[in-house]
Design a protein around this motif. Sequence first.
Motif, PDB file in Angstrom:
ATOM      1  N   UNK A  43       0.087   4.284 -12.233  1.00 51.59           N
ATOM      2  CA  UNK A  43      -0.900   3.466 -11.512  1.00 51.59           C
ATOM      3  C   UNK A  43      -0.417   2.021 -11.401  1.00 51.59           C
ATOM      4  N   UNK A  44      -0.538   1.454 -10.246  1.00 48.70           N
ATOM      5  CA  UNK A  44      -0.151   0.060 -10.038  1.00 48.70           C
ATOM      6  C   UNK A  44      -1.237  -0.642  -9.245  1.00 48.70           C
ATOM      7  N   UNK A  49       0.838  -1.208   0.000  1.00 46.74           N
ATOM      8  CA  UNK A  49       0.000   0.000   0.000  1.00 46.74           C
ATOM      9  C   UNK A  49       0.873   1.258   0.000  1.00 46.74           C
ATOM     10  N   UNK A  50       1.919   1.232   0.811  1.00 46.49           N
ATOM     11  CA  UNK A  50       2.833   2.385   0.857  1.00 46.49           C
ATOM     12  C   UNK A  50       3.531   2.572  -0.487  1.00 46.49           C
ATOM     13  N   UNK A  51       3.926   1.451  -1.076  1.00 43.61           N
ATOM     14  CA  UNK A  51       4.648   1.537  -2.348  1.00 43.61           C
ATOM     15  C   UNK A  51       3.705   1.950  -3.479  1.00 43.61           C
ATOM     16  N   UNK A  52       2.467   1.525  -3.410  1.00 44.80           N
ATOM     17  CA  UNK A  52       1.490   1.942  -4.414  1.00 44.80           C
ATOM     18  C   UNK A  52       1.297   3.466  -4.364  1.00 44.80           C
ATOM     19  N   UNK A  53       1.221   4.012  -3.155  1.00 44.69           N
ATOM     20  CA  UNK A  53       1.063   5.460  -3.015  1.00 44.69           C
ATOM     21  C   UNK A  53       2.279   6.198  -3.561  1.00 44.69           C
ATOM     22  N   UNK A  54       3.438   5.644  -3.298  1.00 43.64           N
ATOM     23  CA  UNK A  54       4.672   6.247  -3.830  1.00 43.64           C
ATOM     24  C   UNK A  54       4.641   6.273  -5.367  1.00 43.64           C
ATOM     25  N   UNK A  59       3.457  -8.751  -5.445  1.00 39.08           N
ATOM     26  CA  UNK A  59       3.955  -7.474  -5.966  1.00 39.08           C
ATOM     27  C   UNK A  59       2.820  -6.625  -6.509  1.00 39.08           C
ATOM     28  N   UNK A  60       3.176  -5.391  -6.786  1.00 40.92           N
ATOM     29  CA  UNK A  60       2.349  -4.507  -7.596  1.00 40.92           C
ATOM     30  C   UNK A  60       2.730  -4.704  -9.051  1.00 40.92           C
ATOM     31  N   UNK A  61       1.799  -4.405  -9.946  1.00 41.09           N
ATOM     32  CA  UNK A  61       2.094  -4.498 -11.376  1.00 41.09           C
ATOM     33  C   UNK A  61       1.467  -3.314 -12.077  1.00 41.09           C
TER      34      UNK A  61
END
Lengths: 526, 243
Positions: A176-177, A164-169, A329-331
């Motif tokens: 968008x991820x 969640x933190x990395x998505x906001x970053x 992961x995020x993608x």
Amino acid sequence: MTARTIETDVCIIGSGITAAMVAEKLAEQRGRRILVVEAGDEMPGPNQWYDLRRRYLDYGESPWPRDHLDDMIADGPMQSRSMCVGGLAMHWGGVTPRFSPEDFKTKSLCGVGEDWPISYEDLDPFYQEAEVRMGVAGEQGPRDLDPRGKPFPLPKLPLSWNLQKLQAWMAGAGIPMWSQPSAKNSVPYQGRSACCRNDTCFPICPVGAKYSPDHSWRKLRSANRVTLLPRTLVRRLSLAAGSDRIESAQAVQRDRPNDPLTIRARTFVLAAGYTWSAHLLLVSATSRFPDGLANRNGLVGKYLTGHRNVGGYISLPIRLYAGINEQHSLVSKHFMRTPRYDRYLRHDLRVWESSVGKEPRLKDDAGKLLLGDEIMADWRERTRTGTARIRAYYDVIPARDSELTLDPSRKNAYGDPLPKLSFRDSDTSRELRAWSEERIRELFDRVAKAGNGRVIRVASDAFQDHPGGGCRMGTTAATGVVDSFGRSFDHENLFVVGAPTMVSGSCANGTLTFCALSLRSATAMG
Amino acid sequence: MPLPVRIPRRSFVGWLGAIAASIGLGARVRAHAAPAEVAGADPTAGTAQGASLDAAMLARLAESVLPGELGADGAAKAARDFARFATSYRSNAEQLHPYGSARIGFTGESPVPRWRGQLDALQREARAKHARGFAAITAAQRRDLVRAALATERTDRMPDPMAASHVALALVAWYFGTPDATDLCYGARIQKNQCRPLVNSPKEPEPLARRRARSSGADEGEPPATDAGGGDAAARRAAGGAA
């Protein structure tokens, strides 16, 4: 010596993930005899998985011991030595993105490579079917980036605190991820447990939350829908007299090496991956097909494809907790769909939590040996901030001579020549390579700065991941080994399924596409 | 000084054999196996070494080289767990084979006999310098002896415990690789590599202090938090339904 013959309707050669998909689908029509032939051994069952995982974590032992044959080895960059019941997908990571529509028409849209004989829209229902059969947990990304006909069968794997933190970053960097689609149960599914973040999806999920082909085999075998012959190596395919139909497969069972086995079938399905599918066709050469079966046009073994990656680690001023769910992961498909560069470059983008740079260490920056409390104090100080792992796969357009050939100087235990693999970029990809990797490095720098972070390190991997090709599909017999359903142009009852049929390797993990292609092939196996 | 950097998975497994060879672990690598199977050979059939390590010496060593906040009981438990870990090692077991390479590696000889000798050497050093055994000298004196023994250690990274050049280093590397050590570092209950409910993944890990203050050992729906075995047990239960 006792010669033996088995008669069946469908003979599937190989027992990996694409074989499992085809077998599941064909077995739904009763009355068809399906024989699956696997050169390798059975793998340990679920009641042993936890102990095997423990020894992997503790000592690096393989959780799938003896999942390969010592004498079946290619010269060159093999993806894996796996040759066992379940194949390489016994230790895959369960990551299941789709390709994007552009992957199927790079020539007409971008002027590079070749268009596939099918479109994304043709494959969409089979992507969906593969997702249902495996149990893919996913999140619908932005519609313009992530087109799909139906919702994912399982709710997404939740984003961890870290993600969640990395998505906001990354959103702050304009990218968008979303949650990476994965063949991991977010809820119990098909009698298998939900994921509980053991975080060893690769190489072994101890609770069976990750789909692996052995789940399908157990189900099909217990219901007597298929017969699976392990430890049985198909050495040749043979033609019927006066015909181009495949009449039989000549096999040797490792437990009865002196008793040759002939398997006669109406339909043969070659599901042995990008190496051993082309290899079997080449070693099956006859006087009428002196360059190998299905190879009148000389394309068997050609156009091996895959994708390379640039990966890095970015230190960020964010408190992250390494270890919450490291393999998820995020993608983003932000760079796969809309052109973002002035030359041809398409890549995916993934972001994970990472402990790189935040691990306990033995010496401080001055080189002083640390012990006990000193190690802990140093470690705590360095974990006040976090690290993101970032990686971009970019697609590589294959050259014709990106190829698998037979090496007569190296033979297996039965005297058959072994394969040699040589991956080569097309001229286009060769010219673009350094420029492409530089653009991706710049991207990493840009997103690091957007988060007030810094790139710790970045590296390019020369290895082409998720390889395919070697029996690529084409619109006509002049351009492909098989048609868009995987049927050989030269042999009407021979299908090649999955990775070998790919025209190009896209810039995302390929397994879901291998499976979707295989399920589409199964619809043509009358 | 470079940061300790974890090698990515695909590279890591690809280089595993080379690394093992370079650090003298003795792991064997077959780049190209003989063109025939070795009849009956099962590389995983190696048996655990079973050779024991001096429990009292290990406990004193743990008190010296592990974080003081573990306390004597925590250090003693870590020493016992490490001894069990070390003596459960099997030589000649097949290692996870690499992506992008044909190498198959096998675990090397057990370091336990060598480590036993190193524990004996620490005992001798203690007697020589302090006229008392290792257990009888102060923790600071023990640490000095360990530092002297590790004076030639070149790496700043934690080694693979079974590849460590010295038993003290192995104990340190093993402990700091445990989920408990990570939790202690972050002051939070992360429990990496343990079976944990997916539903808790989005939440910030609970602080350890709050965790410890509770009389109950586990949140509703969570595996027991007593030790690493809690998560293991939960995973075993889940695996029971996997087939």
